[in-house]
Design a protein around this motif. Sequence first.
Motif, PDB file in Angstrom:
ATOM      1  N   GLY A   1       0.808  -1.215   0.000  1.00 39.13           N
ATOM      2  CA  GLY A   1       0.000   0.000   0.000  1.00 39.13           C
ATOM      3  C   GLY A   1       0.841   1.264   0.000  1.00 39.13           C
ATOM      4  N   PRO A   2       0.526   2.223   0.899  1.00 41.16           N
ATOM      5  CA  PRO A   2       1.263   3.489   0.918  1.00 41.16           C
ATOM      6  C   PRO A   2       2.691   3.353   1.449  1.00 41.16           C
ATOM      7  CG  PRO A   2      -0.316   3.399   2.722  1.00 41.16           C
ATOM      8  CD  PRO A   2      -0.580   2.197   1.866  1.00 41.16           C
ATOM      9  N   TYR A   3       3.084   2.143   1.844  1.00 40.12           N
ATOM     10  CA  TYR A   3       4.427   1.937   2.401  1.00 40.12           C
ATOM     11  C   TYR A   3       5.395   1.353   1.366  1.00 40.12           C
ATOM     12  CZ  TYR A   3       2.219   2.865   6.864  1.00 40.12           C
ATOM     13  OH  TYR A   3       1.532   3.464   7.896  1.00 40.12           O
ATOM     14  N   GLN A   4       5.039   1.420   0.091  1.00 42.71           N
ATOM     15  CA  GLN A   4       5.906   0.839  -0.935  1.00 42.71           C
ATOM     16  C   GLN A   4       7.304   1.454  -0.922  1.00 42.71           C
ATOM     17  OE1 GLN A   4       4.135   0.857  -4.822  1.00 42.71           O
ATOM     18  NE2 GLN A   4       2.321  -0.273  -4.178  1.00 42.71           N
ATOM     19  N   GLU A   5       7.403   2.764  -0.705  1.00 40.40           N
ATOM     20  CA  GLU A   5       8.718   3.405  -0.724  1.00 40.40           C
ATOM     21  C   GLU A   5       9.590   2.979   0.449  1.00 40.40           C
ATOM     22  OE1 GLU A   5       8.439   7.600  -1.153  1.00 40.40           O
ATOM     23  OE2 GLU A   5       7.528   7.493  -3.146  1.00 40.40           O
ATOM     24  N   HIS A   6       8.979   2.428   1.507  1.00 40.20           N
ATOM     25  CA  HIS A   6       9.777   1.930   2.620  1.00 40.20           C
ATOM     26  C   HIS A   6      10.579   0.692   2.223  1.00 40.20           C
ATOM     27  CE1 HIS A   6       7.165   4.667   4.776  1.00 40.20           C
ATOM     28  NE2 HIS A   6       7.824   4.464   5.895  1.00 40.20           N
ATOM     29  N   ALA A   7      10.285   0.122   1.049  1.00 37.52           N
ATOM     30  CA  ALA A   7      11.039  -1.050   0.585  1.00 37.52           C
ATOM     31  C   ALA A   7      12.441  -0.693   0.129  1.00 37.52           C
ATOM     32  CB  ALA A   7      10.287  -1.736  -0.564  1.00 37.52           C
ATOM     33  N   VAL A   8      12.756   0.587  -0.003  1.00 38.85           N
ATOM     34  CA  VAL A   8      14.080   0.971  -0.507  1.00 38.85           C
ATOM     35  C   VAL A   8      15.182   0.382   0.369  1.00 38.85           C
ATOM     36  CG1 VAL A   8      15.619   2.897  -0.982  1.00 38.85           C
ATOM     37  CG2 VAL A   8      13.209   3.060  -1.606  1.00 38.85           C
TER      38      VAL A   8
ATOM     39  N   ASP B   1      13.423   5.373  -5.197  1.00 36.49           N
ATOM     40  CA  ASP B   1      14.094   6.589  -4.708  1.00 36.49           C
ATOM     41  C   ASP B   1      15.415   6.746  -5.445  1.00 36.49           C
ATOM     42  OD1 ASP B   1      15.254   8.702  -3.422  1.00 36.49           O
ATOM     43  OD2 ASP B   1      15.073   7.877  -1.394  1.00 36.49           O
ATOM     44  N   PRO B   2      15.436   7.512  -6.550  1.00 31.00           N
ATOM     45  CA  PRO B   2      16.662   7.659  -7.345  1.00 31.00           C
ATOM     46  C   PRO B   2      17.811   8.308  -6.590  1.00 31.00           C
ATOM     47  CG  PRO B   2      14.728   8.416  -8.569  1.00 31.00           C
ATOM     48  CD  PRO B   2      14.288   8.203  -7.155  1.00 31.00           C
ATOM     49  N   ASN B   3      17.527   8.964  -5.480  1.00 33.42           N
ATOM     50  CA  ASN B   3      18.572   9.670  -4.733  1.00 33.42           C
ATOM     51  C   ASN B   3      19.040   8.920  -3.494  1.00 33.42           C
ATOM     52  OD1 ASN B   3      18.537  11.993  -6.475  1.00 33.42           O
ATOM     53  ND2 ASN B   3      16.602  12.584  -5.516  1.00 33.42           N
ATOM     54  N   TYR B   4      18.675   7.666  -3.357  1.00 33.61           N
ATOM     55  CA  TYR B   4      19.081   6.879  -2.193  1.00 33.61           C
ATOM     56  C   TYR B   4      20.565   6.545  -2.330  1.00 33.61           C
ATOM     57  CZ  TYR B   4      18.167   3.697   1.733  1.00 33.61           C
ATOM     58  OH  TYR B   4      18.131   3.075   2.961  1.00 33.61           O
ATOM     59  N   THR B   5      21.397   7.196  -1.535  1.00 32.61           N
ATOM     60  CA  THR B   5      22.843   7.185  -1.744  1.00 32.61           C
ATOM     61  C   THR B   5      23.443   5.787  -1.671  1.00 32.61           C
ATOM     62  OG1 THR B   5      22.970   9.411  -0.813  1.00 32.61           O
ATOM     63  CG2 THR B   5      25.012   8.179  -0.961  1.00 32.61           C
ATOM     64  N   PHE B   6      23.059   5.010  -0.671  1.00 33.50           N
ATOM     65  CA  PHE B   6      23.642   3.679  -0.508  1.00 33.50           C
ATOM     66  C   PHE B   6      23.346   2.804  -1.730  1.00 33.50           C
ATOM     67  CE2 PHE B   6      23.812  -0.347   2.354  1.00 33.50           C
ATOM     68  CZ  PHE B   6      25.135  -0.541   2.022  1.00 33.50           C
TER      69      PHE B   6
ATOM     70  N   VAL C   1      19.119  -6.327 -10.007  1.00 35.36           N
ATOM     71  CA  VAL C   1      17.666  -6.177 -10.039  1.00 35.36           C
ATOM     72  C   VAL C   1      17.178  -5.479  -8.768  1.00 35.36           C
ATOM     73  CG1 VAL C   1      15.465  -7.413 -10.060  1.00 35.36           C
ATOM     74  CG2 VAL C   1      17.322  -8.160 -11.558  1.00 35.36           C
ATOM     75  N   ALA C   2      17.646  -5.942  -7.604  1.00 31.59           N
ATOM     76  CA  ALA C   2      17.197  -5.351  -6.340  1.00 31.59           C
ATOM     77  C   ALA C   2      17.592  -3.885  -6.242  1.00 31.59           C
ATOM     78  CB  ALA C   2      17.777  -6.132  -5.166  1.00 31.59           C
ATOM     79  N   LEU C   3      18.816  -3.557  -6.637  1.00 28.64           N
ATOM     80  CA  LEU C   3      19.275  -2.174  -6.543  1.00 28.64           C
ATOM     81  C   LEU C   3      18.552  -1.285  -7.548  1.00 28.64           C
ATOM     82  CD1 LEU C   3      23.064  -2.920  -6.052  1.00 28.64           C
ATOM     83  CD2 LEU C   3      21.480  -2.043  -4.337  1.00 28.64           C
ATOM     84  N   ARG C   4      18.278  -1.832  -8.725  1.00 30.43           N
ATOM     85  CA  ARG C   4      17.513  -1.038  -9.698  1.00 30.43           C
ATOM     86  C   ARG C   4      16.104  -0.760  -9.183  1.00 30.43           C
ATOM     87  NH1 ARG C   4      13.039  -2.618 -12.361  1.00 30.43           N
ATOM     88  NH2 ARG C   4      14.023  -4.589 -12.930  1.00 30.43           N
ATOM     89  N   MET C   5      15.475  -1.769  -8.551  1.00 24.73           N
ATOM     90  CA  MET C   5      14.142  -1.566  -7.989  1.00 24.73           C
ATOM     91  C   MET C   5      14.176  -0.528  -6.867  1.00 24.73           C
ATOM     92  SD  MET C   5      12.751  -5.515  -7.965  1.00 24.73           S
ATOM     93  CE  MET C   5      11.191  -5.118  -7.172  1.00 24.73           C
ATOM     94  N   ALA C   6      15.234  -0.545  -6.051  1.00 20.95           N
ATOM     95  CA  ALA C   6      15.374   0.468  -4.992  1.00 20.95           C
ATOM     96  C   ALA C   6      15.492   1.861  -5.593  1.00 20.95           C
ATOM     97  CB  ALA C   6      16.589   0.143  -4.129  1.00 20.95           C
ATOM     98  N   LEU C   7      16.282   1.985  -6.648  1.00 20.76           N
ATOM     99  CA  LEU C   7      16.480   3.305  -7.259  1.00 20.76           C
ATOM    100  C   LEU C   7      15.254   3.760  -8.036  1.00 20.76           C
ATOM    101  CD1 LEU C   7      20.187   2.886  -8.385  1.00 20.76           C
ATOM    102  CD2 LEU C   7      19.311   4.363  -6.571  1.00 20.76           C
TER     103      LEU C   7
END
Length: 397
Positions: free
Chosen positions: A294-301, A331-336, A322-328
């Motif tokens: 739901g609204p917590y999808q971005e917490h998957a980063v 959130d394209p600016n997630y530094t790690f 694949v996992a890192l691309r999905m994270a980005l």
Amino acid sequence: MEVKVTLRGPGELADALPYLLGFQPTDSLVLVALHGEHGRFGGRLRVSLPENPADWSVSAGHLAECLVRNSTRRGGHPDAVVVFLCQDPSEGERPSDVMERLRPLAQRLRVACGELDVPVVEALCVSAGRWWSYCLPHRAPSPAEGTALPPPGSTAMAATAAYAGLPTPGSLRDIEARLRPAAVRDHQREIALDIACAEVLPRMLADNRVEETRRRTLGLARAALERLRAVPRLDDAVRSDEQDDALLADDEAATVILGLQDKAARDRAAEWAEPGQADAAVRLWRALARRCVGPYQEHAVAPLTLTGWVAWSTGDEAEARVALRMALDLDPNYTFARLLHTSVNEGLDPELLRRTLRQERRKRVLGRAATRRGPTGAAGRGPDPRAPRDRRARTRR
């Protein structure tokens, strides 16, 4: 042991693509750099197919530039490029329709690479188990219905991979499915996340409780990790993920997900990539990513980034990418995630990061020990009564 394989013709080239990437690409645009007279494979770049044809010219130029720049940084300027456009037909569409629809994109990629003095020696469309070449001369065009890919396991690449002990590549969709919530919305898990958000977020924002929150997050995550370690992973991916999901309570998983939004807690969790821990760790991070509904999808980063890190550290570059691309994507600016994605693509050694994490853990442990001891000896005990009298006097002063 270095194993070499020679590919003859576009059919074997199309068949080799999953082995180059580590998975069967779907809805993908792939560029592979070639080096030397015999076309040694170099850097490769995979992105989702750009959906809007209006963006194709800009995308082609950007992707060609990225491939050439990264390849030059790693192993020298490429001598040529191979292009792959991979997409299965949508409902009511034939594979040959896919090929014709993507032809302008292939042409733009050829032009973009040519402008960088890197010719495209082959451009292939792969759809529904068939392939077409956009580069065959007019006197030998691809048949309208395309050419069937070789039977699985029948090519030189498949034989070489089997000889080297490499697994048969799975599909990109299957890897992504292990990292995404189910399509059916799970309201119980969403409610658990709501409750955890209301409880955890205020503690994370309170300076005097943030360290307590980190310890609780990592304590719950460690307990879950140990439960997963005690239950062997199943060979069937779907059943294995269902088993892992059943080992996590909704409230427990929600609390860990919220706690991992704190970067210090996430970095400490990243230390669990040592042999003996890594398999259970990647299972845990996958399961937590699947809980971000739901609204917590971005917490998957955060759990996606941890999945990518542990996968890379254990040699599974396919899942790492694949996992890192999905994270980005989230959130394209997630530094790690950005640093890890760059490191994987540039072929760096994950041991460098693992060594840094070990050093950070050692500093933290020593710092805690020093705090417990305090300035006057063991915690709460004052001067050591066994110390000489003059030393005790100096301590009192």
